[in-house]
Write a protein that holds these residues in place. Structure first.
Motif, PDB file in Angstrom:
ATOM      1  N   PHE A  28    -113.756  -7.096  17.728  1.00 46.86           N
ATOM      2  CA  PHE A  28    -112.592  -6.657  16.946  1.00 46.86           C
ATOM      3  C   PHE A  28    -112.938  -5.545  15.961  1.00 46.86           C
ATOM      4  O   PHE A  28    -112.227  -4.541  15.867  1.00 46.86           O
ATOM      5  N   SER A  29    -114.022  -5.733  15.208  1.00 47.81           N
ATOM      6  CA  SER A  29    -114.299  -4.796  14.111  1.00 47.81           C
ATOM      7  C   SER A  29    -114.772  -3.433  14.601  1.00 47.81           C
ATOM      8  O   SER A  29    -114.352  -2.398  14.066  1.00 47.81           O
ATOM      9  N   ALA A  30    -115.626  -3.408  15.628  1.00 53.15           N
ATOM     10  CA  ALA A  30    -116.150  -2.121  16.088  1.00 53.15           C
ATOM     11  C   ALA A  30    -115.065  -1.222  16.684  1.00 53.15           C
ATOM     12  O   ALA A  30    -114.961  -0.055  16.312  1.00 53.15           O
ATOM     13  N   PRO A  31    -114.228  -1.714  17.602  1.00 48.79           N
ATOM     14  CA  PRO A  31    -113.136  -0.856  18.082  1.00 48.79           C
ATOM     15  C   PRO A  31    -112.174  -0.456  16.967  1.00 48.79           C
ATOM     16  O   PRO A  31    -111.693   0.674  16.941  1.00 48.79           O
ATOM     17  N   GLY A  32    -111.888  -1.395  16.055  1.00 49.55           N
ATOM     18  CA  GLY A  32    -110.991  -1.068  14.943  1.00 49.55           C
ATOM     19  C   GLY A  32    -111.537   0.070  14.102  1.00 49.55           C
ATOM     20  O   GLY A  32    -110.793   0.955  13.660  1.00 49.55           O
ATOM     21  N   TYR A  33    -112.852   0.056  13.901  1.00 51.26           N
ATOM     22  CA  TYR A  33    -113.510   1.108  13.135  1.00 51.26           C
ATOM     23  C   TYR A  33    -113.358   2.456  13.830  1.00 51.26           C
ATOM     24  O   TYR A  33    -113.061   3.479  13.199  1.00 51.26           O
ATOM     25  N   TYR A  34    -113.534   2.462  15.162  1.00 51.66           N
ATOM     26  CA  TYR A  34    -113.442   3.721  15.895  1.00 51.66           C
ATOM     27  C   TYR A  34    -111.999   4.196  16.057  1.00 51.66           C
ATOM     28  O   TYR A  34    -111.756   5.402  16.179  1.00 51.66           O
ATOM     29  N   ILE A  35    -111.065   3.268  16.089  1.00 52.66           N
ATOM     30  CA  ILE A  35    -109.651   3.671  16.079  1.00 52.66           C
ATOM     31  C   ILE A  35    -109.356   4.428  14.792  1.00 52.66           C
ATOM     32  O   ILE A  35    -108.691   5.474  14.800  1.00 52.66           O
ATOM     33  N   TYR A  36    -109.874   3.906  13.680  1.00 51.23           N
ATOM     34  CA  TYR A  36    -109.700   4.594  12.403  1.00 51.23           C
ATOM     35  C   TYR A  36    -110.353   5.974  12.429  1.00 51.23           C
ATOM     36  O   TYR A  36    -109.760   6.966  11.982  1.00 51.23           O
ATOM     37  N   LEU A  37    -111.576   6.054  12.961  1.00 51.06           N
ATOM     38  CA  LEU A  37    -112.308   7.316  12.941  1.00 51.06           C
ATOM     39  C   LEU A  37    -111.591   8.422  13.708  1.00 51.06           C
ATOM     40  O   LEU A  37    -111.440   9.531  13.203  1.00 51.06           O
ATOM     41  N   ILE A  38    -111.164   8.109  14.945  1.00 49.38           N
ATOM     42  CA  ILE A  38    -110.513   9.165  15.731  1.00 49.38           C
ATOM     43  C   ILE A  38    -109.185   9.566  15.095  1.00 49.38           C
ATOM     44  O   ILE A  38    -108.812  10.740  15.092  1.00 49.38           O
ATOM     45  N   ALA A  39    -108.484   8.589  14.503  1.00 49.87           N
ATOM     46  CA  ALA A  39    -107.214   8.908  13.841  1.00 49.87           C
ATOM     47  C   ALA A  39    -107.461   9.757  12.593  1.00 49.87           C
ATOM     48  O   ALA A  39    -106.728  10.720  12.328  1.00 49.87           O
ATOM     49  N   ALA A  40    -108.508   9.419  11.830  1.00 49.51           N
ATOM     50  CA  ALA A  40    -108.825  10.189  10.624  1.00 49.51           C
ATOM     51  C   ALA A  40    -109.261  11.612  10.988  1.00 49.51           C
ATOM     52  O   ALA A  40    -108.885  12.581  10.310  1.00 49.51           O
ATOM     53  N   GLU A  41    -110.052  11.732  12.064  1.00 47.61           N
ATOM     54  CA  GLU A  41    -110.493  13.057  12.496  1.00 47.61           C
ATOM     55  C   GLU A  41    -109.300  13.918  12.901  1.00 47.61           C
ATOM     56  O   GLU A  41    -109.194  15.081  12.505  1.00 47.61           O
ATOM     57  N   TRP A  42    -108.406  13.329  13.695  1.00 47.67           N
ATOM     58  CA  TRP A  42    -107.265  14.111  14.172  1.00 47.67           C
ATOM     59  C   TRP A  42    -106.287  14.411  13.037  1.00 47.67           C
ATOM     60  O   TRP A  42    -105.668  15.477  13.006  1.00 47.67           O
ATOM     61  N   LEU A  43    -106.155  13.479  12.092  1.00 51.34           N
ATOM     62  CA  LEU A  43    -105.294  13.712  10.937  1.00 51.34           C
ATOM     63  C   LEU A  43    -105.844  14.864  10.096  1.00 51.34           C
ATOM     64  O   LEU A  43    -105.081  15.712   9.618  1.00 51.34           O
ATOM     65  N   MET A  44    -107.170  14.916   9.927  1.00 46.83           N
ATOM     66  CA  MET A  44    -107.781  16.013   9.175  1.00 46.83           C
ATOM     67  C   MET A  44    -107.549  17.347   9.876  1.00 46.83           C
ATOM     68  O   MET A  44    -107.205  18.354   9.222  1.00 46.83           O
ATOM     69  N   LEU A  45    -107.709  17.373  11.192  1.00 47.01           N
ATOM     70  CA  LEU A  45    -107.465  18.606  11.944  1.00 47.01           C
ATOM     71  C   LEU A  45    -106.002  19.031  11.850  1.00 47.01           C
ATOM     72  O   LEU A  45    -105.684  20.218  11.914  1.00 47.01           O
ATOM     73  N   THR A  46    -105.111  18.042  11.696  1.00 50.83           N
ATOM     74  CA  THR A  46    -103.678  18.325  11.588  1.00 50.83           C
ATOM     75  C   THR A  46    -103.304  18.818  10.199  1.00 50.83           C
ATOM     76  O   THR A  46    -102.464  19.711  10.046  1.00 50.83           O
ATOM     77  N   LEU A  47    -103.949  18.255   9.183  1.00 48.73           N
ATOM     78  CA  LEU A  47    -103.604  18.588   7.800  1.00 48.73           C
ATOM     79  C   LEU A  47    -104.071  19.983   7.402  1.00 48.73           C
ATOM     80  O   LEU A  47    -103.425  20.662   6.601  1.00 48.73           O
ATOM     81  N   SER A  48    -105.220  20.415   7.927  1.00 50.72           N
ATOM     82  CA  SER A  48    -105.786  21.692   7.483  1.00 50.72           C
ATOM     83  C   SER A  48    -106.398  22.462   8.647  1.00 50.72           C
ATOM     84  O   SER A  48    -107.072  21.887   9.502  1.00 50.72           O
ATOM     85  N   GLU A  49    -106.186  23.775   8.642  1.00 55.68           N
ATOM     86  CA  GLU A  49    -106.807  24.650   9.632  1.00 55.68           C
ATOM     87  C   GLU A  49    -108.222  25.039   9.211  1.00 55.68           C
ATOM     88  O   GLU A  49    -108.962  25.621   9.995  1.00 55.68           O
ATOM     89  N   ASN A  50    -108.594  24.702   8.001  1.00 61.10           N
ATOM     90  CA  ASN A  50    -109.926  25.016   7.493  1.00 61.10           C
ATOM     91  C   ASN A  50    -110.922  23.997   8.051  1.00 61.10           C
ATOM     92  O   ASN A  50    -110.955  22.847   7.634  1.00 61.10           O
ATOM     93  N   ARG A  51    -111.779  24.420   8.986  1.00 59.08           N
ATOM     94  CA  ARG A  51    -112.708  23.506   9.647  1.00 59.08           C
ATOM     95  C   ARG A  51    -113.850  23.056   8.739  1.00 59.08           C
ATOM     96  O   ARG A  51    -114.563  22.106   9.064  1.00 59.08           O
ATOM     97  N   VAL A  52    -114.014  23.711   7.593  1.00 58.44           N
ATOM     98  CA  VAL A  52    -115.009  23.268   6.628  1.00 58.44           C
ATOM     99  C   VAL A  52    -114.630  21.893   6.097  1.00 58.44           C
ATOM    100  O   VAL A  52    -115.484  21.028   5.885  1.00 58.44           O
ATOM    101  N   TYR A  53    -113.337  21.649   5.883  1.00 56.70           N
ATOM    102  CA  TYR A  53    -112.882  20.327   5.451  1.00 56.70           C
ATOM    103  C   TYR A  53    -113.264  19.262   6.483  1.00 56.70           C
ATOM    104  O   TYR A  53    -113.620  18.136   6.138  1.00 56.70           O
ATOM    105  N   PHE A  54    -113.165  19.633   7.745  1.00 57.15           N
ATOM    106  CA  PHE A  54    -113.508  18.684   8.808  1.00 57.15           C
ATOM    107  C   PHE A  54    -114.986  18.300   8.723  1.00 57.15           C
ATOM    108  O   PHE A  54    -115.355  17.131   8.871  1.00 57.15           O
TER     109      PHE A  54
END
Length: 409
Positions: A28-54
């Motif tokens: 449960f915990s490991a997949p949940g952690y990675y669900i968060y990670l990919i969502a956070a990564e994509w949210l960051m790419l969506t919020l800013s075009e500045n790849r330094v933030y990424f």
């Protein structure tokens, strides 16, 4: 007869109530952690075009993890490991709940994600040493390679189910939906851990100060040529691989392949599948020559990593990533198994904490260097090609590294 013996041993491991609970908690915990990670990564790419933030997103998580891992190892030896693991997963769930609140209020920014990544890094610093030192407390020595392989399989479900579910949920339910699922899964994982029963050890009954115990751990490492050799390799391999790969693949998917979150999930799922395949192979096949297996695997990983930088097709990259992930298991699992067999159990938390600290020591620098090179206009693919070449060189040099002779056992 040998096959029947292996089957019975595998069954006996799964019949071990405490190990089974650890297994389920990881599911449960490991997949949940990675669900968060990919969502956070994509949210960051969506919020800013500045790849330094990424790049800062990864840097923010890695710095507190690096600074506190050794402390986490001392804490793992001094206090109940089950409680530490429970609190770590619970903290992650609460952090995601906080992000959900920001999303509902429509106030989330790139800096919110960076701050949350920092807090995730703190939680990681205490969970990593515990996870890697708990298995030998639950299993017999001759069950460790198979037990480690099974735990790795559950951990590798995370890059399979996590990105697959995460990418799909982003498309279907949006960011609020995907973060809600991640929060619930981490909460279930934390509650499952509470039912593990560990034998009463020396937790909380230490005669020395935490600082003294940390120095004891450092002295123990210096006296072991095997641990020193492994730390040397891991130190540099992580610099050339972790930063460029973690930052590079999402950027390549979005900017080079012009893909979507589901395409990123494809790459990360391929990594999870490969890692799981490697873990399965190690669960059924005992290694006899650790040196050749570990170093040959590193050599091939370096070559494949170089080709990944050259690849211009999504699915070719996914295949290369899958094979790399499988081979990396032939490096990680044997190393942890040898350490668990040879290191005094009262020192395991500290040694695992120090090993992860040193092996990840250059990762924050790797993130900064990678982000800086990208900001200067260097193509991420060239950075990955260079990293792959250096990994090949390190693997070749390591074949003649005298301190690795003990790996032939």
């Amino acid at each position: 007869m040998e096959a029947m013996s292996k089957t019975r041993q595998g069954n006996s491991i799964l019949k071990n109530r405490n190990f089974l609970l650890l297994f389920i908690g990881s599911v449960f915990s490991a997949p949940g952690y990675y669900i968060y990670l990919i969502a956070a990564e994509w949210l960051m790419l969506t919020l800013s075009e500045n790849r330094v933030y990424f790049g800062m997103l990864f840097f923010a998580a890695s710095v507190p993890r690096l600074l506190l891992l050794a402390v986490g190892g001392v804490v793992a030896d001094r206090f109940n490991k089950r409680t530490i693991l429970f609190l770590s997963d619970l903290l992650r769930a609460l952090l995601i709940a906080t992000l959900l609140l920001f999303l509902y209020l429509d106030v989330v920014t790139a800096w919110h994600l960076i701050i949350l990544a920092t807090l995730f890094g703190i939680a990681d610093a205490f969970s990593y040493p515990v996870t890697n030192s708990m298995t030998p407390l639950l299993l017999k020595e001759d069950q460790l390679q198979r037990g480690n392989s099974l735990i790795q399989m559950t951990m590798q479900i995370s890059p399979i189910l996590g990105p697959a579910l995460g990418g799909t949920l982003i498309a279907v339910l949006g960011f609020q939906g995907v973060f809600s699922v991640a929060c619930v899964m981490l909460l279930i994982g934390s509650l499952t851990v509470l039912f593990i029963q560990l034998k009463q050890g020396n937790e909380g009954k230490r005669d020395h100060s935490p600082w003294t115990e940390l120095k004891e751990g450092l002295a123990y490492v210096r006296q072991s040529e095997f641990i020193m050799a492994i730390m040397f390799i891991a130190f540099f391999i992580n610099f050339f691989f972790s930063g460029p790969f973690s930052i590079g693949m999402p950027i390549i998917v979005k900017d080079v392949f012009e893909g979507s979150a589901i395409n990123l999930a494809t790459i990360q799922t391929a990594m999870g599948v490969g890692a799981m395949v490697g873990a399965i192979l190690l669960a059924v096949k005992k290694i006899t020559n650790y040196k050749k297996v570990i170093l040959f695997s590193l050599l091939v990983v370096g070559c494949l990593y170089t080709f990944t930088g050259i690849s211009s097709h999504l699915y070719i990259s996914a295949i290369l990533v899958l094979i790399m992930a499988a081979l990396l298991q032939f490096v990680n699992i044997p190393i942890f198994t040898i350490l668990q067999k040879t290191v005094d159990k009262s020192m395991l938390g500290r040694i695992m904490g120090l090993l992860v600290t040193v092996s990840t020591g250059l990762i924050p620098v790797s993130y900064v260097v990678t982000s800086t090179l990208i900001a200067l206009g260097v193509d991420i693919r060239y950075i990955m090609i260079g990293g792959g070449i250096f990994i090949v060189i390190i693997a070749i040099i390591s074949f003649k590294f005298k301190r690795l002779r003990t790996l032939g056992m």
